[in-house]
Design an enzyme around this catalytic site. Structure first.
Site, PDB file in Angstrom:
ATOM      1  NE  ARG A 101      22.998  31.386  -9.645  1.00 37.89           N
ATOM      2  CZ  ARG A 101      23.831  30.491  -9.125  1.00 37.89           C
ATOM      3  NH1 ARG A 101      25.092  30.796  -8.934  1.00 37.89           N
ATOM      4  NH2 ARG A 101      23.408  29.278  -8.809  1.00 37.89           N
ATOM      5  CB  ILE A 102      16.332  32.235 -10.814  1.00 35.21           C
ATOM      6  CG1 ILE A 102      17.331  31.631 -11.811  1.00 35.21           C
ATOM      7  CG2 ILE A 102      14.928  32.271 -11.420  1.00 35.21           C
ATOM      8  CD1 ILE A 102      17.112  30.156 -12.123  1.00 35.21           C
ATOM      9  CG  HIS A 117      11.803  21.548 -16.737  1.00 31.83           C
ATOM     10  ND1 HIS A 117      12.119  20.664 -15.740  1.00 31.83           N
ATOM     11  CD2 HIS A 117      12.696  22.561 -16.620  1.00 31.83           C
ATOM     12  CE1 HIS A 117      13.160  21.116 -15.049  1.00 31.83           C
ATOM     13  NE2 HIS A 117      13.525  22.280 -15.574  1.00 31.83           N
ATOM     14  CB  ILE A 149      10.225  28.765 -12.623  1.00 31.75           C
ATOM     15  CG1 ILE A 149      10.722  29.792 -11.612  1.00 31.75           C
ATOM     16  CG2 ILE A 149       9.065  29.354 -13.428  1.00 31.75           C
ATOM     17  CD1 ILE A 149      12.090  29.625 -11.099  1.00 31.75           C
ATOM     18  CB  SER A 163      16.740  32.761   1.310  1.00 32.45           C
ATOM     19  OG  SER A 163      16.397  33.214   0.024  1.00 32.45           O
ATOM     20  NE  ARG A 192      15.723  20.449 -10.773  1.00 31.84           N
ATOM     21  CZ  ARG A 192      16.167  21.243 -11.738  1.00 31.84           C
ATOM     22  NH1 ARG A 192      15.345  22.072 -12.346  1.00 31.84           N
ATOM     23  NH2 ARG A 192      17.431  21.201 -12.118  1.00 31.84           N
ATOM     24  CD  GLU A 214       9.809  18.327 -14.786  1.00 33.28           C
ATOM     25  OE1 GLU A 214      10.833  18.199 -15.485  1.00 33.28           O
ATOM     26  OE2 GLU A 214       9.578  19.325 -14.093  1.00 33.28           O
TER      27      GLU A 214
END
Ligand code: NAP
Length: 309
Positions: free
Chosen positions: A150-151, A275, A226, A170, A228, A257
């Site tokens: 999606r992103i 983030h 963007i 992918s 992980r 993080e």
């Protein structure tokens, strides 16, 4: 509808306010649940990426739903939850456009090294007659998207007007995608100038972008993440940047993080954000709404709105 909704510590006000307004009974889970709390809990609300282990799931005998505030659910032991009949939900789609916007912003900022050239102005070097260093063009470049979901697809759509080429990897080709497919992260990195990561996190993508992939991207290459922090071998990234084997990096996520390695903080061609891919007023309201809808549905015996499986 009965039961207690446990909250992971530190959830944002944008989520707590609608949760409080929902009429559900809420309690923050601080450490291991007390016996009474564990018996009463029918729901657990967590951040995307925050942990919900098999042991925790087992300690909550009446748990019905783990509601993730985010699309990534890599911290949740989904297989174990399913085996216990616990539904896991997330907040897909509503955040896609914001995260893609941030990816584009990081891409342009990194190629044009905006923090570095802005610092040049602010520090008075321009006024003193010194020219700012040259940066890299964004138009007509070869872009690669790692994870055309999606992103990833929303990022690719934003790159189209820049007039370069777009390729992706992918684990399998996406039917109808108008972009060149590469069958590994490494072969994609070899073929592009800018590699943008948009995969999920977790064990299947752990350090997918390693020293070899960064070497394939090359000294003029740019890495944008963007997804992980764990998808990138952070040590290898720091080595590549500090030894000028990579032009720059735009990072919204980090391996540990909120700790960001000093070498990244110090690097002039790193663009770093804390983030904040989905952190707009509009999207956080939509995400919170979806968390509440999922809780209300499952706790009243209805199917979840957005189950992860
Ligand atoms: P999605 O629709 O599930 O897309 C994930 C894509 O990654 C799919 O194309 C998937 O395709 C691919 N993929 C999965 N495993 C892979 C692997 N091992 N190697 C290569 N490709 C792989 O998810 P989304 O909604 O786009 O979200 C993607 C991720 O963005 C989330 O999981 C989250 O970690 C991250 N995110 C970050 C922020 C932020 O604030 N920075 C906000 C939201 C989301 P295949 O299954 O065919 O491989």
């Amino acid at each position: 509808m009965t039961g207690l909704v446990l909250l992971a510590p530190g959830l944002p006000d944008s989520l707590l306010t609608p949760l409080r307004a929902s009429g559900l009974s809420l309690q923050t889970l601080d450490g291991a649940p007390a016996l009474e709390q564990a018996e009463a809990a029918s729901a657990y609300v967590v951040f995307g990426g925050s942990p919900a282990s098999a042991a925790l799931i087992d300690s909550l005998p009446n748990l019905k739903i783990i509601a993730v505030h985010g699309v990534g659910y890599d911290g949740v032991d989904v297989e174990h939850a399913c085996s216990r009949g616990v539904v896991v939900t997330n907040t897909p789609d509503v955040l896609t456009e914001d995260v893609a916007d941030l990816a584009l912003a990081l891409t342009l900022n990194t190629l044009r090294a905006l923090p570095m050239v802005e610092h040049h102005l602010r520090s008075g070097r321009w006024a003193a007659g010194e020219r700012a260093p040259l940066t890299r063009r964004a138009s007509a470049r070869r872009y690669g998207v790692l994870g055309l979901g999606r992103i990833g697809a929303a990022i690719a759509r934003r790159l189209e007007p820049l007039g370069g080429s777009i390729a992706y990897h992918s684990r399998r080709p996406v039917a109808g995608a108008p972009y060149a497919y590469y069958d590994s992260a490494r072969s994609l990195a070899e073929a592009v100038d800018v590699l943008i990561i948009a995969t999920p996190g977790g064990p299947t993508t752990d350090r997918l972008v390693d020293a070899e992939v960064l070497a394939a991207l090359g000294p003029d290459g740019v890495l944008i993440n963007i997804a992980r922090g764990g998808v990138v071998d952070e040590g290898a990234l720091i080595a590549a940047l500090t030894e000028n084997r990579l032009f720059g990096a735009g990072l919204d996520v980090f391996a540990h993080e909120p700790r960001v390695p000093q070498a990244l903080l110090d690097h002039p061609r790193c663009v770093l954000t804390p983030h904040v891919g989905s952190a707009t007023v509009e999207t956080r309201a939509a995400m919170a709404g979806l968390v509440v809808e999922n809780l209300l549905a499952v706790l009243s015996g209805q199917p979840a709105i957005t189950p992860v499986v």
